[in-house]
Design a protein around this motif. Structure first.
Motif, PDB file in Angstrom:
ATOM      1  N   ALA A   1     -18.819   2.922  -8.528  1.00 37.66           N
ATOM      2  CA  ALA A   1     -19.960   2.022  -8.382  1.00 37.66           C
ATOM      3  C   ALA A   1     -20.497   2.039  -6.955  1.00 37.66           C
ATOM      4  O   ALA A   1     -21.717   2.000  -6.736  1.00 37.66           O
ATOM      5  CB  ALA A   1     -19.560   0.604  -8.785  1.00 37.66           C
ATOM      6  N   ALA A   2     -19.611   2.122  -5.968  1.00 32.62           N
ATOM      7  CA  ALA A   2     -20.054   2.172  -4.575  1.00 32.62           C
ATOM      8  C   ALA A   2     -20.880   3.434  -4.325  1.00 32.62           C
ATOM      9  O   ALA A   2     -21.927   3.391  -3.662  1.00 32.62           O
ATOM     10  CB  ALA A   2     -18.845   2.131  -3.640  1.00 32.62           C
ATOM     11  N   GLY A   3     -20.427   4.566  -4.857  1.00 30.68           N
ATOM     12  CA  GLY A   3     -21.185   5.803  -4.704  1.00 30.68           C
ATOM     13  C   GLY A   3     -22.538   5.732  -5.383  1.00 30.68           C
ATOM     14  O   GLY A   3     -23.543   6.220  -4.843  1.00 30.68           O
ATOM     15  N   VAL A   4     -22.589   5.111  -6.561  1.00 27.17           N
ATOM     16  CA  VAL A   4     -23.855   4.977  -7.281  1.00 27.17           C
ATOM     17  C   VAL A   4     -24.825   4.100  -6.502  1.00 27.17           C
ATOM     18  O   VAL A   4     -26.033   4.377  -6.446  1.00 27.17           O
ATOM     19  CB  VAL A   4     -23.602   4.404  -8.699  1.00 27.17           C
ATOM     20  N   VAL A   5     -24.326   3.045  -5.878  1.00 24.83           N
ATOM     21  CA  VAL A   5     -25.195   2.182  -5.068  1.00 24.83           C
ATOM     22  C   VAL A   5     -25.802   2.982  -3.912  1.00 24.83           C
ATOM     23  O   VAL A   5     -26.998   2.840  -3.597  1.00 24.83           O
ATOM     24  CB  VAL A   5     -24.405   0.957  -4.547  1.00 24.83           C
ATOM     25  N   VAL A   6     -25.007   3.836  -3.280  1.00 27.68           N
ATOM     26  CA  VAL A   6     -25.535   4.690  -2.207  1.00 27.68           C
ATOM     27  C   VAL A   6     -26.630   5.596  -2.757  1.00 27.68           C
ATOM     28  O   VAL A   6     -27.717   5.735  -2.160  1.00 27.68           O
ATOM     29  CB  VAL A   6     -24.405   5.535  -1.582  1.00 27.68           C
ATOM     30  N   PHE A   7     -26.375   6.223  -3.895  1.00 28.19           N
ATOM     31  CA  PHE A   7     -27.312   7.162  -4.504  1.00 28.19           C
ATOM     32  C   PHE A   7     -28.616   6.473  -4.899  1.00 28.19           C
ATOM     33  O   PHE A   7     -29.710   6.875  -4.483  1.00 28.19           O
ATOM     34  CB  PHE A   7     -26.640   7.793  -5.727  1.00 28.19           C
ATOM     35  N   VAL A   8     -28.509   5.420  -5.693  1.00 27.57           N
ATOM     36  CA  VAL A   8     -29.713   4.728  -6.175  1.00 27.57           C
ATOM     37  C   VAL A   8     -30.455   4.071  -5.017  1.00 27.57           C
ATOM     38  O   VAL A   8     -31.687   4.114  -4.944  1.00 27.57           O
ATOM     39  CB  VAL A   8     -29.359   3.701  -7.257  1.00 27.57           C
ATOM     40  N   GLY A   9     -29.702   3.474  -4.102  1.00 33.83           N
ATOM     41  CA  GLY A   9     -30.342   2.823  -2.963  1.00 33.83           C
ATOM     42  C   GLY A   9     -31.144   3.798  -2.123  1.00 33.83           C
ATOM     43  O   GLY A   9     -32.262   3.490  -1.684  1.00 33.83           O
ATOM     44  N   THR A  10     -30.594   4.983  -1.898  1.00 34.53           N
ATOM     45  CA  THR A  10     -31.300   5.992  -1.092  1.00 34.53           C
ATOM     46  C   THR A  10     -32.570   6.454  -1.781  1.00 34.53           C
ATOM     47  O   THR A  10     -33.641   6.553  -1.155  1.00 34.53           O
ATOM     48  CB  THR A  10     -30.374   7.192  -0.834  1.00 34.53           C
ATOM     49  N   LEU A  11     -32.479   6.760  -3.081  1.00 32.95           N
ATOM     50  CA  LEU A  11     -33.668   7.217  -3.800  1.00 32.95           C
ATOM     51  C   LEU A  11     -34.706   6.098  -3.916  1.00 32.95           C
ATOM     52  O   LEU A  11     -35.912   6.351  -3.798  1.00 32.95           O
ATOM     53  CB  LEU A  11     -33.286   7.734  -5.186  1.00 32.95           C
ATOM     54  N   ALA A  12     -34.245   4.875  -4.155  1.00 29.48           N
ATOM     55  CA  ALA A  12     -35.183   3.755  -4.277  1.00 29.48           C
ATOM     56  C   ALA A  12     -35.930   3.533  -2.960  1.00 29.48           C
ATOM     57  O   ALA A  12     -37.151   3.290  -2.947  1.00 29.48           O
ATOM     58  CB  ALA A  12     -34.440   2.487  -4.694  1.00 29.48           C
ATOM     59  N   TRP A  13     -35.221   3.621  -1.846  1.00 31.77           N
ATOM     60  CA  TRP A  13     -35.869   3.447  -0.543  1.00 31.77           C
ATOM     61  C   TRP A  13     -36.828   4.602  -0.262  1.00 31.77           C
ATOM     62  O   TRP A  13     -37.902   4.412   0.313  1.00 31.77           O
ATOM     63  CB  TRP A  13     -34.819   3.355   0.552  1.00 31.77           C
ATOM     64  N   THR A  14     -36.462   5.790  -0.721  1.00 31.43           N
ATOM     65  CA  THR A  14     -37.318   6.965  -0.522  1.00 31.43           C
ATOM     66  C   THR A  14     -38.660   6.802  -1.216  1.00 31.43           C
ATOM     67  O   THR A  14     -39.707   7.176  -0.666  1.00 31.43           O
ATOM     68  CB  THR A  14     -36.605   8.226  -1.045  1.00 31.43           C
ATOM     69  N   VAL A  15     -38.653   6.244  -2.435  1.00 31.33           N
ATOM     70  CA  VAL A  15     -39.894   6.166  -3.239  1.00 31.33           C
ATOM     71  C   VAL A  15     -40.411   4.733  -3.321  1.00 31.33           C
ATOM     72  O   VAL A  15     -41.188   4.398  -4.212  1.00 31.33           O
ATOM     73  CB  VAL A  15     -39.664   6.737  -4.658  1.00 31.33           C
ATOM     74  N   ARG A  16     -40.015   3.886  -2.385  1.00 34.19           N
ATOM     75  CA  ARG A  16     -40.308   2.449  -2.468  1.00 34.19           C
ATOM     76  C   ARG A  16     -41.796   2.139  -2.565  1.00 34.19           C
ATOM     77  O   ARG A  16     -42.188   1.116  -3.134  1.00 34.19           O
ATOM     78  CB  ARG A  16     -39.700   1.722  -1.271  1.00 34.19           C
ATOM     79  N   ASP A  17     -42.644   2.997  -2.018  1.00 31.79           N
ATOM     80  CA  ASP A  17     -44.085   2.754  -2.073  1.00 31.79           C
ATOM     81  C   ASP A  17     -44.761   3.585  -3.172  1.00 31.79           C
ATOM     82  O   ASP A  17     -45.984   3.702  -3.206  1.00 31.79           O
ATOM     83  CB  ASP A  17     -44.735   3.032  -0.716  1.00 31.79           C
ATOM     84  N   ASN A  18     -43.942   4.149  -4.064  1.00 29.10           N
ATOM     85  CA  ASN A  18     -44.475   4.957  -5.170  1.00 29.10           C
ATOM     86  C   ASN A  18     -43.522   4.847  -6.367  1.00 29.10           C
ATOM     87  O   ASN A  18     -43.133   5.849  -6.973  1.00 29.10           O
ATOM     88  CB  ASN A  18     -44.613   6.424  -4.727  1.00 29.10           C
ATOM     89  N   LEU A  19     -43.150   3.624  -6.700  1.00 29.75           N
ATOM     90  CA  LEU A  19     -42.089   3.409  -7.683  1.00 29.75           C
ATOM     91  C   LEU A  19     -42.444   3.910  -9.073  1.00 29.75           C
ATOM     92  O   LEU A  19     -41.567   4.300  -9.837  1.00 29.75           O
ATOM     93  CB  LEU A  19     -41.719   1.919  -7.748  1.00 29.75           C
TER      94      LEU A  19
END
Length: 391
Positions: free
Chosen positions: A106-124
């Motif tokens: 779960a910790a690894g998934v949070v890193v993964f999803v969090g990074t991608l979400a921040w990357t596309v935050r203005d184009n969700l």
């Protein structure tokens, strides 16, 4: 940045291949269902998804990855977490192993999803696709394909929370029935990403146009089907609806893949794995529909699991990864298209024989299937190792 992401993507694929090998060896000696799912889904399928998503998702959303070092931080968490989840169901292992594995995963998934979400935050929603030039006519399909990516990531978060629930770390999702978790991750994350990313990749690889009417059916059905399955398993009218929706999605996807191959004059060797995978998906949902309408059959459950994890998702992953890391790149003896075709054929025949053996409760037939798939796995691993060594 690109070099870092590419280098670590290869390491994710390496972990995935190791998990695939361990899975098939485990089937030969007889491992519990939980170990099989951990190695096949968490270890093999999802680690390839992680490795390629770090490069594909930002480019599809016309963005640059916010933090390339996230791939470095995530891999030990999800890899060790998978190992713990795979070992936990075995005898004489510590009682805390499953909980530790779930937390690390779960910790690894949070890193993964969090990074991608921040990357596309203005184009969700993925409205900006970076599609232009000779591909401008594909912008509509690309936007639709992008739109399901956040849904797949949401399934990944919920499925990882459900993994924690099954391990007793947090309150369970629904009633804690493990197949709900498997469907959230396998059908909700991996399968939906196959639909979404496939709608962008395959037309470009095959230089052909998909039937757009099917794309508009497959993507919404693929987004809704997994939550219906997770909520309604293992029986009842709701499960009938869920199975029907997911069957429409997978059969529609198979029709898209088949149409692209028929229309293409550029049939690349690696993508025959995707075609075989689409056929495996149809077989898997046919069994799933049988469970929904005729009742759950314990003898057929292992066959459904193998057809889904290796026949559909596994062969699709093999085909796509060999497309990104072409066999001919490797300079080792035998690194060529014929070895690739042989490996994919062995995997396909192997999983089919496994499914038959499991369905008729004949151990020796199942073992023959596992043996064939294991040889195919070794060929696949050899081709990737050759390509990685050359690069």
């Amino acid at each position: 940045m690109t070099a870092t992401v590419s280098r670590w993507a290869r390491r994710y694929v390496g972990v995935a291949v190791a998990a695939l090998f361990a899975w098939q060896v485990g089937l030969l000696v007889g491992v519990p269902r939980g170990t099989e799912v951990a190695l096949g889904l968490y270890g093999f399928v999802l680690h390839v998804v992680f490795g390629k998503a770090y490069s594909l998702v930002p480019s599809y959303f016309d963005r640059e990855l916010a933090e390339p070092r996230a791939a470095i931080a995530q891999l030990p968490l999800t890899a060790v977490g998978t190992a713990c989840l795979a070992l936990a169901p075995l005898r004489s292992t510590p009682d805390t192993l499953e909980a530790a594995g779930a937390v690390l995963w779960a910790a690894g998934v949070v890193v993964f999803v969090g990074t991608l979400a921040w990357t596309v935050r203005d184009n969700l929603t993925g409205a900006e696709t970076g599609t232009g030039g000779p591909n401008a006519h594909r912008a509509g399909v690309d936007r639709a394909a992008n739109a399901v990516v956040p849904v797949a990531l949401a399934y990944l978060l919920v499925g990882s929370y459900a993994t924690l629930g099954v391990a007793g770390v947090v309150p369970p999702v629904f009633d804690g029935y493990p197949p709900r978790t498997t469907h959230l991750l396998g059908t909700g994350t991996a399968t939906l990403l196959v639909f979404g990313i496939g709608a962008r990749l395959l037309p470009r690889f095959l230089v052909a146009e998909p039937p757009k009417s099917l794309v508009w059916v497959v993507l919404p059905a693929g987004a809704v089907g997994p939550v219906l399955l997770a909520a309604t398993l293992p029986a009842g009218p709701g499960f009938h609806l869920a199975a029907a929706v997911e069957t429409v999605a997978v059969v529609g996807y198979a029709a898209i893949v088949g149409t692209l191959f028929v229309r293409s004059d550029n049939r690349r060797t690696a993508l025959y794995g995707v075609l075989l995978g689409a056929g495996g998906g149809v077989a898997a949902v046919a069994l799933g529909a049988w469970f929904a309408f005729a009742g759950l059959d314990g003898a057929l459950v292992p066959a459904h699991r193998r057809l889904t994890l290796l026949g559909f998702l596994g062969l699709t992953v093999v085909g796509v990864s060999l497309q990104f890391y072409p066999p001919n790149v490797g300079r080792w003896p035998g690194c060529d298209d014929r070895t690739a075709l042989a490996s994919m054929a062995l995997l396909a025949v192997g999983v089919a024989v496994q499914a038959v053996g499991a369905a008729v409760l004949t151990t020796w037939i199942e073992s023959v299937g596992v043996g064939l798939a294991l040889v195919g796995t070794l060929g696949y691993a050899y081709l990737l190792a050759g390509a990685f060594a050359t690069r």
